[in-house]
Design a protein around this motif. Structure first.
Motif, PDB file in Angstrom:
ATOM      1  N   LYS A 230      62.072 -16.242  32.722  1.00 23.85           N
ATOM      2  CA  LYS A 230      60.693 -15.973  33.135  1.00 23.85           C
ATOM      3  C   LYS A 230      59.725 -17.048  32.634  1.00 23.85           C
ATOM      4  CE  LYS A 230      61.386 -10.958  33.320  1.00 23.85           C
ATOM      5  NZ  LYS A 230      60.920  -9.628  32.856  1.00 23.85           N
ATOM      6  N   SER A 231      60.074 -18.291  32.870  1.00 30.34           N
ATOM      7  CA  SER A 231      59.229 -19.404  32.442  1.00 30.34           C
ATOM      8  C   SER A 231      58.065 -19.595  33.402  1.00 30.34           C
ATOM      9  CB  SER A 231      60.064 -20.686  32.362  1.00 30.34           C
ATOM     10  OG  SER A 231      61.168 -20.505  31.505  1.00 30.34           O
ATOM     11  N   GLY A 232      57.016 -20.254  32.925  1.00 26.85           N
ATOM     12  CA  GLY A 232      55.843 -20.480  33.761  1.00 26.85           C
ATOM     13  C   GLY A 232      54.758 -21.201  33.002  1.00 26.85           C
ATOM     14  N   LYS A 233      53.516 -20.966  33.384  1.00 25.74           N
ATOM     15  CA  LYS A 233      52.390 -21.666  32.763  1.00 25.74           C
ATOM     16  C   LYS A 233      52.327 -21.419  31.256  1.00 25.74           C
ATOM     17  CE  LYS A 233      47.319 -21.917  32.776  1.00 25.74           C
ATOM     18  NZ  LYS A 233      47.169 -21.474  31.375  1.00 25.74           N
ATOM     19  N   ASP A 234      52.536 -20.171  30.842  1.00 25.06           N
ATOM     20  CA  ASP A 234      52.418 -19.829  29.425  1.00 25.06           C
ATOM     21  C   ASP A 234      53.754 -19.500  28.782  1.00 25.06           C
ATOM     22  OD1 ASP A 234      49.647 -20.156  29.413  1.00 25.06           O
ATOM     23  OD2 ASP A 234      49.284 -18.096  30.066  1.00 25.06           O
ATOM     24  N   ALA A 235      54.837 -19.912  29.381  1.00 23.43           N
ATOM     25  CA  ALA A 235      56.162 -19.636  28.818  1.00 23.43           C
ATOM     26  C   ALA A 235      57.094 -20.804  29.114  1.00 23.43           C
ATOM     27  CB  ALA A 235      56.738 -18.338  29.387  1.00 23.43           C
ATOM     28  N   ILE A 236      57.639 -21.381  28.054  1.00 19.94           N
ATOM     29  CA  ILE A 236      58.608 -22.460  28.216  1.00 19.94           C
ATOM     30  C   ILE A 236      59.952 -22.008  27.646  1.00 19.94           C
ATOM     31  CG2 ILE A 236      56.805 -24.215  28.087  1.00 19.94           C
ATOM     32  CD1 ILE A 236      57.825 -24.874  25.253  1.00 19.94           C
TER      33      ILE A 236
ATOM     34  N   THR B  95      55.073  -2.993  14.509  1.00 22.31           N
ATOM     35  CA  THR B  95      55.567  -2.639  13.189  1.00 22.31           C
ATOM     36  C   THR B  95      55.900  -1.151  13.151  1.00 22.31           C
ATOM     37  OG1 THR B  95      54.318  -4.407  12.092  1.00 22.31           O
ATOM     38  CG2 THR B  95      54.997  -2.533  10.726  1.00 22.31           C
ATOM     39  N   GLU B  96      55.061  -0.350  13.807  1.00 26.34           N
ATOM     40  CA  GLU B  96      55.302   1.093  13.846  1.00 26.34           C
ATOM     41  C   GLU B  96      56.412   1.455  14.827  1.00 26.34           C
ATOM     42  OE1 GLU B  96      52.755   5.283  14.325  1.00 26.34           O
ATOM     43  OE2 GLU B  96      51.753   3.319  14.517  1.00 26.34           O
ATOM     44  N   TRP B  97      56.452   0.749  15.957  1.00 19.61           N
ATOM     45  CA  TRP B  97      57.490   1.015  16.976  1.00 19.61           C
ATOM     46  C   TRP B  97      58.195  -0.307  17.287  1.00 19.61           C
ATOM     47  CZ3 TRP B  97      52.360   2.808  18.112  1.00 19.61           C
ATOM     48  CH2 TRP B  97      52.183   4.187  17.877  1.00 19.61           C
ATOM     49  N   PRO B  98      59.143  -0.720  16.456  1.00 22.58           N
ATOM     50  CA  PRO B  98      59.787  -2.031  16.615  1.00 22.58           C
ATOM     51  C   PRO B  98      60.530  -2.160  17.941  1.00 22.58           C
ATOM     52  CG  PRO B  98      60.255  -1.087  14.454  1.00 22.58           C
ATOM     53  CD  PRO B  98      59.632   0.006  15.273  1.00 22.58           C
ATOM     54  N   SER B  99      60.562  -3.390  18.432  1.00 26.57           N
ATOM     55  CA  SER B  99      61.288  -3.702  19.659  1.00 26.57           C
ATOM     56  C   SER B  99      61.819  -5.121  19.553  1.00 26.57           C
ATOM     57  CB  SER B  99      60.379  -3.584  20.882  1.00 26.57           C
ATOM     58  OG  SER B  99      61.023  -4.095  22.035  1.00 26.57           O
ATOM     59  N   GLU B 100      62.984  -5.345  20.164  1.00 25.61           N
ATOM     60  CA  GLU B 100      63.551  -6.683  20.207  1.00 25.61           C
ATOM     61  C   GLU B 100      63.518  -7.244  21.623  1.00 25.61           C
ATOM     62  OE1 GLU B 100      67.397  -6.652  18.394  1.00 25.61           O
ATOM     63  OE2 GLU B 100      66.594  -6.242  16.387  1.00 25.61           O
ATOM     64  N   SER B 101      62.569  -6.779  22.391  1.00 26.46           N
ATOM     65  CA  SER B 101      62.416  -7.310  23.743  1.00 26.46           C
ATOM     66  C   SER B 101      61.853  -8.728  23.680  1.00 26.46           C
ATOM     67  CB  SER B 101      61.486  -6.416  24.571  1.00 26.46           C
ATOM     68  OG  SER B 101      61.157  -7.050  25.790  1.00 26.46           O
ATOM     69  N   ILE B 102      62.593  -9.653  24.251  1.00 27.57           N
ATOM     70  CA  ILE B 102      62.139 -11.045  24.292  1.00 27.57           C
ATOM     71  C   ILE B 102      60.917 -11.197  25.189  1.00 27.57           C
ATOM     72  CG2 ILE B 102      62.804 -13.377  25.026  1.00 27.57           C
ATOM     73  CD1 ILE B 102      64.029 -12.464  22.402  1.00 27.57           C
TER      74      ILE B 102
END
Length: 362
Positions: free
Chosen positions: A129-135, A214-221
């Motif tokens: 999901k690369s784009g203007k704000d993601a490399i 911090t309260e609801w951790p997630s490892e979603s990239i």
């Protein structure tokens, strides 16, 4: 006669700190030049060494005298050997030991050539999901390798502020790598590359998101943000500097555009809202990390004169915009506000966007 003036003071009421420094400086100079006959040469040198210490402290506190004429001090030394040998001693001590000599020689800090400072703006780093704000991670590694091979040194805002306010030298080719929003994928993909290339970054955090994850951790990239523990792990490397990106003003809706003042919103109400939001993040960062940011990154790059007035009043010493361009850094603290940045987007190499920005600056 050695004629020296200081910066203009705008306050007409209570004497400002700079006005007090000017008075202290004038007192030293008046005493030194009006009491020459009271000292023999040895005592005079001792006296002037003490005075130079006072003058040095004034310089370190931010006072910057400006000479009338770049060769005045040098000329004064020459003439005084003929007219008054003791005066020559005074001027010589000043020339050798005091930073005023640099001003008299035409090397004033404020008149020095500006330092060109590119600030690169990143957001997400992830393999999809690369784009203007993601490399992608390989693109960031390519950036870091290219910077190292071409003599650039990554610096953080503390380095830039120290140069402007204290004269602490910057490396020959400084560059700031700024990462906005505090994404978890920065922790996963950016941090290992910083360790590999010994590079440093400015990490501008959104407090509400860090609290939530911090309260609801997630490892979603794709959408997770760092937790307080992950942030501290990043900070402990010494390669990451944390700054303020607002606690909960990173939204662009009909209700508000970033941290901008709404039409019809009173100055008092806006000031209260902005101060409360930013101070909450300042307090939480101090509590969780022991650090207090001195730089603010405007959400969506939106700002106004009223915004800056509030930020300065809160003690922020620098601000980061989304305005495109390379910065000219001088010894004037005002140059630290509304710093421009260069967006690094997917499929646009750092060398190409940097070259274009430097060419536009030339």
């Amino acid at each position: 006669e050695l004629a020296v003036i200081g910066r203009k003071v705008t306050s007409a009421a209570k004497p400002s700190e700079e006005k007090i420094r000017e008075a202290e400086y004038a007192k030293v100079m008046q005493y030194s030049f009006s009491n020459l006959d009271h000292f023999d040469t040895s005592s005079l040198i001792t006296r002037m060494t003490t005075d130079v210490t006072v003058l040095q402290n004034l310089i370190n506190s931010g006072f910057r005298p400006v000479t009338r004429g770049p060769s005045l001090l040098i000329l004064g030394i020459g003439l005084s050997f003929w007219m008054n040998p003791k005066l020559a001693v005074v001027l010589s001590v000043l020339f050798v030991f005091c930073p005023f000599a640099a001003h008299a020689a035409g090397e004033s800090d404020t008149a020095a050539d500006p330092v060109l400072l590119p600030i690169i703006m990143y957001h997400e780093v992830k393999p999809n999901k690369s784009g203007k704000d993601a490399i992608q991670p390989w693109e960031l590694e390519s950036d870091l390798r290219w910077l190292a091979e071409n003599g650039y040194t990554t610096v953080v805002m503390a380095d830039v502020i120290a140069y402007v306010r204290d004269g602490t030298p910057l490396p020959e080719k400084p560059i700031v790598l700024s990462f906005d929003d505090g994404y978890y994928n920065n922790y996963v993909y950016v941090l290992p590359l910083l360790r590999q290339y010994a590079a440093r970054i400015v990490f501008s955090l959104l407090g509400r998101n860090t609290d939530d994850f911090t309260e609801w951790p997630s490892e979603s990239i794709d959408y997770a943000h760092v937790t307080w523990d992950q942030l501290n792990e990043m900070l402990d490397t010494g390669l990451v500097e944390v700054q303020n990106h607002s606690y909960n003003l990173h939204a662009y809706t009909s209700e508000r555009h970033g941290c901008m003042q709404n039409p019809g919103e009173s100055d008092a109400a806006y000031t209260q809202l902005l101060r409360a939001d930013l101070q909450r993040l300042q307090d939480e960062l101090a509590e969780h990390t022991g650090r207090t940011p001195d730089t603010f990154a405007y959400p969506y790059g939106k700002y106004s004169d009223r915004t800056d007035q509030v930020l300065r009043g809160m003690g922020f010493q620098a601000t980061l915009t989304c305005d495109w361009g390379v910065n000219h850094i001088t010894r004037d603290p005002d140059c630290l506000y509304r710093l421009g940045r260069i967006c690094r987007s997917h499929n646009q190499s750092l060398q190409s966007v940097l070259r274009r920005a430097l060419k536009a600056t030339a």
